[in-house]
Design an enzyme around this catalytic site. Structure first.
Site, PDB file in Angstrom:
ATOM      1  N   THR A 117       0.834  -1.200   0.000  1.00 52.23           N
ATOM      2  CA  THR A 117       0.000   0.000   0.000  1.00 52.23           C
ATOM      3  C   THR A 117       0.876   1.261   0.000  1.00 52.23           C
ATOM      4  OG1 THR A 117      -0.166   0.116   2.425  1.00 52.23           O
ATOM      5  CG2 THR A 117      -1.832  -1.184   1.252  1.00 52.23           C
ATOM      6  N   GLY A 118       0.288   2.353  -0.464  1.00 51.52           N
ATOM      7  CA  GLY A 118       1.039   3.604  -0.527  1.00 51.52           C
ATOM      8  C   GLY A 118       2.299   3.455  -1.344  1.00 51.52           C
TER       9      GLY A 118
ATOM     10  N   THR B  72       2.954   4.223  -4.765  1.00 54.39           N
ATOM     11  CA  THR B  72       3.188   4.956  -6.011  1.00 54.39           C
ATOM     12  C   THR B  72       4.401   5.886  -5.913  1.00 54.39           C
ATOM     13  OG1 THR B  72       1.613   6.678  -5.348  1.00 54.39           O
ATOM     14  CG2 THR B  72       0.764   4.859  -6.693  1.00 54.39           C
TER      15      THR B  72
ATOM     16  N   ILE C  48       9.030   5.329  -0.046  1.00 58.14           N
ATOM     17  CA  ILE C  48       9.449   4.032   0.487  1.00 58.14           C
ATOM     18  C   ILE C  48       8.601   2.912  -0.089  1.00 58.14           C
ATOM     19  CG2 ILE C  48       9.527   2.633   2.592  1.00 58.14           C
ATOM     20  CD1 ILE C  48      10.337   5.185   4.104  1.00 58.14           C
ATOM     21  N   GLY C  49       7.299   3.141  -0.225  1.00 57.61           N
ATOM     22  CA  GLY C  49       6.420   2.108  -0.756  1.00 57.61           C
ATOM     23  C   GLY C  49       6.792   1.686  -2.159  1.00 57.61           C
TER      24      GLY C  49
ATOM     25  N   SER D 269       7.955   3.739  12.258  1.00 56.86           N
ATOM     26  CA  SER D 269       8.898   4.860  12.178  1.00 56.86           C
ATOM     27  C   SER D 269       9.680   4.943  13.468  1.00 56.86           C
ATOM     28  CB  SER D 269       8.132   6.171  11.960  1.00 56.86           C
ATOM     29  OG  SER D 269       8.971   7.292  12.135  1.00 56.86           O
TER      30      SER D 269
ATOM     31  N   TYR E 279       1.360  11.835  14.879  1.00 55.50           N
ATOM     32  CA  TYR E 279       2.026  10.888  13.985  1.00 55.50           C
ATOM     33  C   TYR E 279       2.797   9.846  14.792  1.00 55.50           C
ATOM     34  CZ  TYR E 279       5.445   9.087  10.622  1.00 55.50           C
ATOM     35  OH  TYR E 279       6.236   8.262   9.855  1.00 55.50           O
TER      36      TYR E 279
END
Length: 264
Positions: free
Chosen positions: A13-14, A16, A19-20, A141, A154
């Site tokens: 996922t994520g 595009t 890191i993904g 993270s 976050y």
């Protein structure tokens, strides 16, 4: 070490950008059939074109879906009902004074950063368990351990991600499915570069100089002395997806440049 994922399917996922995307490319180079996921068809198509040029060893597909919502997760699992490897990379962040973070902003960051992974793991883990093999990863993270004052929401969301990862590893103990979290530190993604560029303009310094200033002022414990490259984070993900990582589960593995002040 020769990592061969040619018989495996992966959903990232994520993926595009950042890191993904690096993880998706790394898994594809190792031979996996990879599904990249992004919110818009335009971004997905661009990533597919770029990823197709990076490897010819794997079948690559894309799904346009907002995995940060329940509806988007439903679209994704309908398009890709099963996977051997799930990388929950999707996440949002942004600097915000604690006293200015509204309930809505708290709910959004928790929904996207935590619940996206919960929903997808809840679906894909069942098939992995039944087949006796699987790899689930949550991209957390270093901010989960060093809660940043400039974005407490976050850091809290990433701490929750690690809790989910450890708990699910216990749920799936002995099943052949491993569950781990990855803790990147400051990483030179498109978003980070844009942030540094804006800060450099604000401070009247060069972008390269701003990177060093950011680390000195915001991550002074960083031992690497630079932002990591997304491919350096992806290398950990590819390893965790491999057969060679079969005894690693319930763990939080750092690619944080030594930012976290702990030997454990």
């Amino acid at each position: 070490m020769n990592i061969d994922l040619s018989s495996r399917t992966a959903v990232v996922t994520g993926s595009t950008g950042g890191i993904g995307f690096a993880i998706a490319a790394g898994l594809a180079r190792a031979g996996a059939d990879v599904t990249i996921v992004g919110r818009s068809q335009t971004s997905v198509d661009a990533a597919l074109a770029k990823l197709g040029g990076a490897t010819d060893r794997a079948r690559i597909r894309g799904v346009a879906a907002d995995a940060g919502t329940a509806k988007g997760c439903a679209v994704l699992v309908a398009a890709v009902p099963e996977a051997d490897i799930l990388v929950n990379n999707l996440g949002i962040y942004g600097a915000r004074d604690f006293f200015d973070i509204s309930d809505a902003e708290w709910e959004e960051v928790l929904s996207v950063n935590v619940m996206s992974g919960v929903r997808l793991a809840r679906h894909y883990a069942k098939g992995m368990r039944d087949r006796g093999w699987g790899r689930i990863q949550f991209v957390s993270s270093e901010s989960a351990l060093n809660i940043p004052v400039e974005m407490v929401h976050y850091g809290v969301s990433k701490a929750a991600v690690q809790g989910v990862s450890r708990g699910l590893a216990k749920v799936l103990a002995g099943s052949g499915v491993t569950v781990n979290s990855i803790l990147p530190g400051p990483t030179r993604t498109e978003g980070a570069v844009e942030m540094l560029r804006a800060l450099a303009t604000e401070r009247g310094v060069e972008a390269d100089e701003m990177e060093a200033l950011f680390l000195q002022e915001n991550r002074p414990s960083n031992l690497l002395g630079r932002f990591a490259d997304p491919d350096e984070v992806a290398a950990m993900s590819v390893y965790l997806a491999s057969a060679q990582a079969s005894a690693t589960t319930g763990s939080a593995l750092r690619v944080d440049g030594g930012t976290v002040e702990s030997i454990a």
